[in-house]
Design an enzyme around this catalytic site. Structure first.
Site, PDB file in Angstrom:
ATOM      1  N   HIS A   1       0.828  -1.196   0.000  1.00  0.00           N
ATOM      2  CA  HIS A   1       0.000   0.000   0.000  1.00  0.00           C
ATOM      3  C   HIS A   1       0.869   1.256   0.000  1.00  0.00           C
ATOM      4  O   HIS A   1       2.086   1.207   0.188  1.00  0.00           O
ATOM      5  CB  HIS A   1      -0.942   0.021   1.210  1.00  0.00           C
ATOM      6  CG  HIS A   1      -0.238   0.133   2.528  1.00  0.00           C
ATOM      7  ND1 HIS A   1       0.429  -0.919   3.104  1.00  0.00           N
ATOM      8  CD2 HIS A   1      -0.112   1.175   3.398  1.00  0.00           C
ATOM      9  CE1 HIS A   1       0.956  -0.538   4.254  1.00  0.00           C
ATOM     10  NE2 HIS A   1       0.637   0.731   4.454  1.00  0.00           N
TER      11      HIS A   1
ATOM     12  N   ASP B   1       0.520   5.035   1.906  1.00  0.00           N
ATOM     13  CA  ASP B   1      -0.254   5.776   2.897  1.00  0.00           C
ATOM     14  C   ASP B   1      -0.899   7.026   2.300  1.00  0.00           C
ATOM     15  O   ASP B   1      -0.271   7.749   1.526  1.00  0.00           O
ATOM     16  CB  ASP B   1       0.649   6.228   4.053  1.00  0.00           C
ATOM     17  CG  ASP B   1       1.244   5.063   4.827  1.00  0.00           C
ATOM     18  OD1 ASP B   1       0.665   3.967   4.789  1.00  0.00           O
ATOM     19  OD2 ASP B   1       2.288   5.267   5.468  1.00  0.00           O
TER      20      ASP B   1
ATOM     21  N   HIS C   1       4.846   0.092   0.599  1.00  0.00           N
ATOM     22  CA  HIS C   1       5.434  -0.690   1.680  1.00  0.00           C
ATOM     23  C   HIS C   1       4.440  -1.731   2.186  1.00  0.00           C
ATOM     24  O   HIS C   1       3.249  -1.655   1.915  1.00  0.00           O
ATOM     25  CB  HIS C   1       5.941   0.203   2.823  1.00  0.00           C
ATOM     26  CG  HIS C   1       4.906   1.082   3.444  1.00  0.00           C
ATOM     27  ND1 HIS C   1       4.447   2.245   2.856  1.00  0.00           N
ATOM     28  CD2 HIS C   1       4.233   0.987   4.618  1.00  0.00           C
ATOM     29  CE1 HIS C   1       3.552   2.821   3.633  1.00  0.00           C
ATOM     30  NE2 HIS C   1       3.390   2.069   4.705  1.00  0.00           N
TER      31      HIS C   1
ATOM     32  N   ARG D   1       5.096   6.222  14.573  1.00  0.00           N
ATOM     33  CA  ARG D   1       5.081   6.773  13.216  1.00  0.00           C
ATOM     34  C   ARG D   1       4.641   8.228  13.221  1.00  0.00           C
ATOM     35  O   ARG D   1       3.625   8.572  13.840  1.00  0.00           O
ATOM     36  CB  ARG D   1       4.134   5.965  12.317  1.00  0.00           C
ATOM     37  CG  ARG D   1       4.281   6.305  10.840  1.00  0.00           C
ATOM     38  CD  ARG D   1       3.265   5.566   9.998  1.00  0.00           C
ATOM     39  NE  ARG D   1       1.996   6.280   9.916  1.00  0.00           N
ATOM     40  CZ  ARG D   1       0.971   5.884   9.169  1.00  0.00           C
ATOM     41  NH1 ARG D   1       1.059   4.785   8.455  1.00  0.00           N
ATOM     42  NH2 ARG D   1      -0.141   6.577   9.142  1.00  0.00           N
TER      43      ARG D   1
END
Length: 279
Positions: free
Chosen positions: A94, A96, A255, A270
């Site tokens: 995917h 983000d 990723h 994150r």
């Protein structure tokens, strides 16, 4: 400072302390980030405040609307899996925030607690994915737009991933925000705002349709592009260690967080950075 190009995608940068970067070092890191799409650092000792300070040198912080936030630092999203949990966050290729009008620039992920083995992250270069397409496919997708959506992943209706697995609950939530988030369109091929290079900009998680094509035509083309982008020659598997930091560019990489450490805890912090409209 040393910059080592990695096979497939990315570069590992050693010989620096992210808490004490000179302007010259920061400029070199910025160039490596633009060129390689993902950069990795080892042996760092970043507090939450250090993590935030490094992120703010790059761009304003995007506070994720779906992830659980750090209890003391709302700028930091928790990417966590406990020993008794089966499903992880980010398990599948995917990109983000492609569902946003201005997709996030990138994310800085800091390892906080790791399993003894497993929990690697795969990255893939969408620069290379585009560059290695045959000319006929490049011509076919030139000028096309794709629809990106968050509803089928984070929304409240249907068999969404976070409704049907234990990755939801207190780790992923706020489905109401996904329900009202309008779908967006982006070019299938973008010109990267930092490097000026072309990159393939569709992904299996959030891209749902090609504008102007039927569902069947869309899926056929997207499946072909995905199969090409998933070529191992475009990818690198990053093995996390204590003190590791990864900083990826959402505009030029995919990723995938590996879910191969059942019965063990993995805690990552994150920070996501605001981006810009893509052309």
């Amino acid at each position: 400072m040393q910059i080592e190009t990695l096979p497939g995608v990315g570069a590992e940068i050693t010989g620096i302390d992210l808490k004490k970067l000179s302007e010259a070092e920061f400029d070199a890191i910025r160039q490596a980030y633009a060129d390689h799409g993902v950069i990795f650092f080892r042996d760092q000792d970043l507090s939450e405040e250090d993590h935030i300070a490094f992120a703010e040198r790059w761009a304003p912080i995007n506070v994720n609307r779906f992830f659980a936030a750090h209890p003391d630092y709302p700028q930091i999203a928790m990417v966590a899996k406990e020993k008794d949990q089966k499903d992880n966050i980010g398990g599948g290729w995917h990109t983000d925030h492609s569902y946003d009008v201005e997709p996030a620039m990138g994310s800085i992920l800091v390892a906080r607690e790791l399993p003894e083995s497993g929990g690697d992250t795969m990255f893939a270069s969408m620069y290379r994915a585009y560059e290695t397409l045959d000319n006929a496919t490049k011509q076919e997708i030139d000028g096309l737009q794709a629809v990106h959506s968050a509803k089928h992943i984070f929304g409240s209706s249907g068999q969404t991933y976070y409704n049907t697995t234990d990755a939801g609950g207190n780790r992923i939530g706020n489905s109401a925000a996904a329900d009202v988030l309008a779908d967006v369109t982006h070019p299938v091929v973008i010109t990267h705002p930092l490097s000026g290079k072309k990159a393939l900009y569709v992904n299996p998680a959030f891209t749902v349709k090609i504008v102007g094509k039927t569902d069947e035509q869309s899926q056929a083309l997207l499946s072909r592009l995905y199969a090409h982008a998933m070529d191992k020659a475009h990818a690198y598997r990053f093995q996390w260690q204590p003190g590791s930091v990864a900083f990826w560019d959402n505009r030029s990489t995919w990723h995938w967080a590996m879910n191969d450490y059942h019965g063990h805890r993995r805690i990552m912090h994150r920070i996501t950075l605001e981006g810009c409209a893509l052309n």
